[in-house]
Design a protein around this motif. Structure first.
Motif, short mmCIF file in Angstrom:
data_model
loop_
_atom_site.label_atom_id
_atom_site.label_comp_id
_atom_site.label_asym_id
_atom_site.label_seq_id
_atom_site.Cartn_x
_atom_site.Cartn_y
_atom_site.Cartn_z
N VAL B 38 -20.49 -8.79 -29.39
CA VAL B 38 -20.75 -7.39 -29.10
C VAL B 38 -21.68 -7.34 -27.90
CG1 VAL B 38 -20.30 -6.58 -31.42
CG2 VAL B 38 -22.62 -7.26 -30.78
N MET B 39 -21.74 -6.18 -27.28
CA MET B 39 -22.39 -6.03 -25.99
C MET B 39 -23.78 -6.64 -25.95
SD MET B 39 -21.63 -4.93 -23.04
CE MET B 39 -20.24 -3.89 -23.39
N GLY B 40 -23.97 -7.58 -25.01
CA GLY B 40 -25.29 -8.15 -24.76
C GLY B 40 -25.78 -9.13 -25.80
N LYS B 41 -24.96 -9.46 -26.79
CA LYS B 41 -25.44 -10.37 -27.84
C LYS B 41 -24.63 -11.66 -27.83
CE LYS B 41 -27.41 -6.80 -30.68
NZ LYS B 41 -27.67 -6.30 -32.05
N GLU B 42 -25.05 -12.59 -28.70
CA GLU B 42 -24.38 -13.88 -28.74
C GLU B 42 -23.00 -13.76 -29.38
OE1 GLU B 42 -28.79 -15.21 -29.24
OE2 GLU B 42 -27.52 -14.00 -30.55
N ASP B 56 -14.16 -19.29 -45.28
CA ASP B 56 -15.52 -18.74 -45.13
C ASP B 56 -15.39 -17.42 -44.41
OD1 ASP B 56 -18.65 -20.00 -43.63
OD2 ASP B 56 -18.14 -18.07 -44.50
N GLU B 57 -15.80 -16.34 -45.06
CA GLU B 57 -15.79 -15.04 -44.39
C GLU B 57 -17.19 -14.45 -44.37
OE1 GLU B 57 -13.35 -12.12 -46.41
OE2 GLU B 57 -13.47 -13.23 -48.28
N SER B 58 -18.18 -15.33 -44.36
CA SER B 58 -19.57 -14.89 -44.43
C SER B 58 -20.03 -14.10 -43.21
CB SER B 58 -20.49 -16.10 -44.62
OG SER B 58 -20.37 -16.99 -43.52
N GLY B 59 -19.32 -14.23 -42.09
CA GLY B 59 -19.72 -13.52 -40.89
C GLY B 59 -19.11 -12.14 -40.73
N MET B 60 -18.22 -11.76 -41.62
CA MET B 60 -17.60 -10.43 -41.52
C MET B 60 -18.68 -9.38 -41.74
SD MET B 60 -14.35 -10.79 -40.91
CE MET B 60 -13.05 -9.89 -41.75
N PRO B 61 -18.79 -8.43 -40.81
CA PRO B 61 -19.94 -7.51 -40.86
C PRO B 61 -19.93 -6.54 -42.03
CG PRO B 61 -18.46 -6.97 -39.03
CD PRO B 61 -17.97 -8.23 -39.61
N ASN B 62 -18.77 -6.07 -42.44
CA ASN B 62 -18.69 -5.11 -43.55
C ASN B 62 -17.23 -4.98 -43.98
OD1 ASN B 62 -17.46 -3.07 -41.75
ND2 ASN B 62 -19.49 -3.09 -40.81
N SER B 87 -17.50 -2.17 -30.78
CA SER B 87 -17.06 -2.50 -29.42
C SER B 87 -17.54 -3.89 -29.03
CB SER B 87 -17.60 -1.47 -28.41
OG SER B 87 -17.07 -0.19 -28.67
N GLY B 88 -16.66 -4.63 -28.38
CA GLY B 88 -17.01 -5.98 -27.96
C GLY B 88 -15.76 -6.80 -27.71
N VAL B 89 -15.96 -8.09 -27.61
CA VAL B 89 -14.83 -9.00 -27.41
C VAL B 89 -14.62 -9.79 -28.69
CG1 VAL B 89 -13.81 -10.80 -26.00
CG2 VAL B 89 -15.54 -9.28 -25.03
N TYR B 90 -13.38 -9.81 -29.17
CA TYR B 90 -13.05 -10.54 -30.38
C TYR B 90 -12.25 -11.77 -29.96
CZ TYR B 90 -14.77 -6.59 -32.99
OH TYR B 90 -15.59 -5.63 -33.51
N PHE B 91 -12.81 -12.93 -30.26
CA PHE B 91 -12.17 -14.20 -29.91
C PHE B 91 -11.55 -14.82 -31.15
CE2 PHE B 91 -13.52 -14.71 -25.60
CZ PHE B 91 -14.79 -14.16 -25.49
N CYS B 92 -10.38 -15.37 -30.93
CA CYS B 92 -9.75 -16.19 -31.95
C CYS B 92 -9.77 -17.63 -31.46
CB CYS B 92 -8.32 -15.73 -32.17
SG CYS B 92 -7.39 -16.72 -33.34
N ALA B 93 -9.88 -18.57 -32.37
CA ALA B 93 -9.92 -19.98 -32.01
C ALA B 93 -9.16 -20.78 -33.05
CB ALA B 93 -11.37 -20.47 -31.92
N SER B 94 -8.75 -21.97 -32.66
CA SER B 94 -8.08 -22.83 -33.64
C SER B 94 -8.44 -24.28 -33.39
CB SER B 94 -6.56 -22.63 -33.61
OG SER B 94 -5.97 -23.18 -32.44
N SER B 95 -8.29 -25.07 -34.44
CA SER B 95 -8.49 -26.51 -34.32
C SER B 95 -7.56 -27.21 -35.30
CB SER B 95 -9.95 -26.90 -34.59
OG SER B 95 -10.29 -26.69 -35.94
N GLN B 96 -7.33 -28.48 -35.00
CA GLN B 96 -6.34 -29.20 -35.79
C GLN B 96 -6.91 -29.63 -37.13
OE1 GLN B 96 -4.71 -32.56 -33.72
NE2 GLN B 96 -2.75 -32.32 -34.74
N TRP B 111 -10.52 -7.40 -25.94
CA TRP B 111 -11.64 -6.52 -25.64
C TRP B 111 -11.40 -5.19 -26.34
CZ3 TRP B 111 -15.59 -7.74 -21.93
CH2 TRP B 111 -15.47 -9.02 -21.37
N LEU B 112 -12.34 -4.81 -27.19
CA LEU B 112 -12.22 -3.57 -27.94
C LEU B 112 -13.32 -2.61 -27.50
CD1 LEU B 112 -11.08 -1.80 -30.25
CD2 LEU B 112 -12.68 -2.97 -31.79
N THR B 113 -12.90 -1.40 -27.13
CA THR B 113 -13.85 -0.35 -26.79
C THR B 113 -13.60 0.82 -27.73
OG1 THR B 113 -13.85 -1.00 -24.46
CG2 THR B 113 -14.74 1.17 -24.99
N VAL B 114 -14.63 1.22 -28.46
CA VAL B 114 -14.54 2.36 -29.37
C VAL B 114 -15.34 3.50 -28.74
CG1 VAL B 114 -14.92 3.20 -31.70
CG2 VAL B 114 -14.38 0.79 -31.33
N VAL B 115 -14.65 4.62 -28.54
CA VAL B 115 -15.32 5.76 -27.85
C VAL B 115 -15.45 6.96 -28.80
CG1 VAL B 115 -14.56 5.03 -25.59
CG2 VAL B 115 -13.13 6.59 -26.92
#
Lengths: 107, 115
Positions: B38-42, B56-62, B87-96, B111-115
């Motif tokens: 999200v904007m300006g954060k890690e 693991d879904e411990s990082g899901m905000p709500n 609003s922010g950038v949502y990244f997907c990643a994968s590994s073997q 990139w998601l922008t909510v207005v």
């Protein structure tokens, strides 16, 4: 969780200059990765480096796992090197990212 | 070999609407992850799938966020209803594999922008 700190937060370089970015992490990690987010938002994997030194063209990285830090070297910087550089520490399967170093290379 | 692909690359929606983001991992990668910045954060971890199972879904905000990976192939992340702070950038990643010897590959982000 593990804390990852990057320095400096911002870096402005003249084309052709060399620079070093630093990443400190607070605990033992399985692995460390460096990423480059280019101005188009793409997150590009640069190095997978749990320890030792690796080189890829003008970029190289060194991780000293026992002292919990990693360094990314950019030599002969080019304008295409601009963007945000992230390091991320892997514990189990989860990456913890630093806040990034924003690099601007001026022609 | 195709990398991790995400769709849409950009989305602008109004507060209260629904958005669904899709991720196609690298073929053969059982592990799929969602992260967001999200904007300006890690960049923060949201969740991790192993095949079709949520590891693991411990990082899901709500509970406005719902991730699925039916059949263990592609994954979707639905935000319903969207709020401004999503609003922010949502990244997907994968590994073997989960072993420490595996690089995690990231997509280009949605990139998601909510207005």
């Amino acid at each position: 969780g593990i804390q990852v700190e990057q320095s400096p937060p911002d870096l402005i370089l003249q084309e052709g200059a060399n620079s070093t970015l630093r990443c400190n992490f607070s605990d033992s990690v399985n692995n460390l990765q460096w990423f480059h987010q280019n101005p188009w938002g793409q997150l590009i994997n640069l190095f997978y480096i749990p320890s030792g030194t690796k080189q890829n063209g003008r970029l190289s990285a060194t991780t000293v796992a026992t002292e919990r830090y990693s360094l990314l070297y950019i030599s002969s910087s080019q304008t295409t090197d601009s963007g945000v550089y992230f390091c991320a520490a892997l514990t189990n399967y989860k990456l913890s990212f630093g806040a990034g170093t924003t690099v601007t290379v001026r022609a | 070999e195709a990398g991790v692909t995400q769709f849409p690359s950009h989305s602008v929606i109004e507060k209260g609407q629904t958005v669904t983001l899709r991720c196609d991992p690298i073929s053969g990668h059982d592990n799929l992850y969602w992260y967001r910045r999200v904007m300006g954060k890690e960049i923060k971890f949201l969740l991790h799938f192993v095949k079709e199972s949520k590891q693991d879904e411990s990082g899901m905000p709500n509970n406005r966020f719902l991730a699925e990976r039916t059949g263990g192939t592609y994954s979707t992340l639905k935000v319903q209803p969207a709020e401004l702070e999503d609003s922010g950038v949502y990244f997907c990643a994968s590994s073997q594999r989960l072993s420490s010897g595996n690089t995690i590959y990231f997509g280009e982000g949605s990139w998601l922008t909510v207005v």
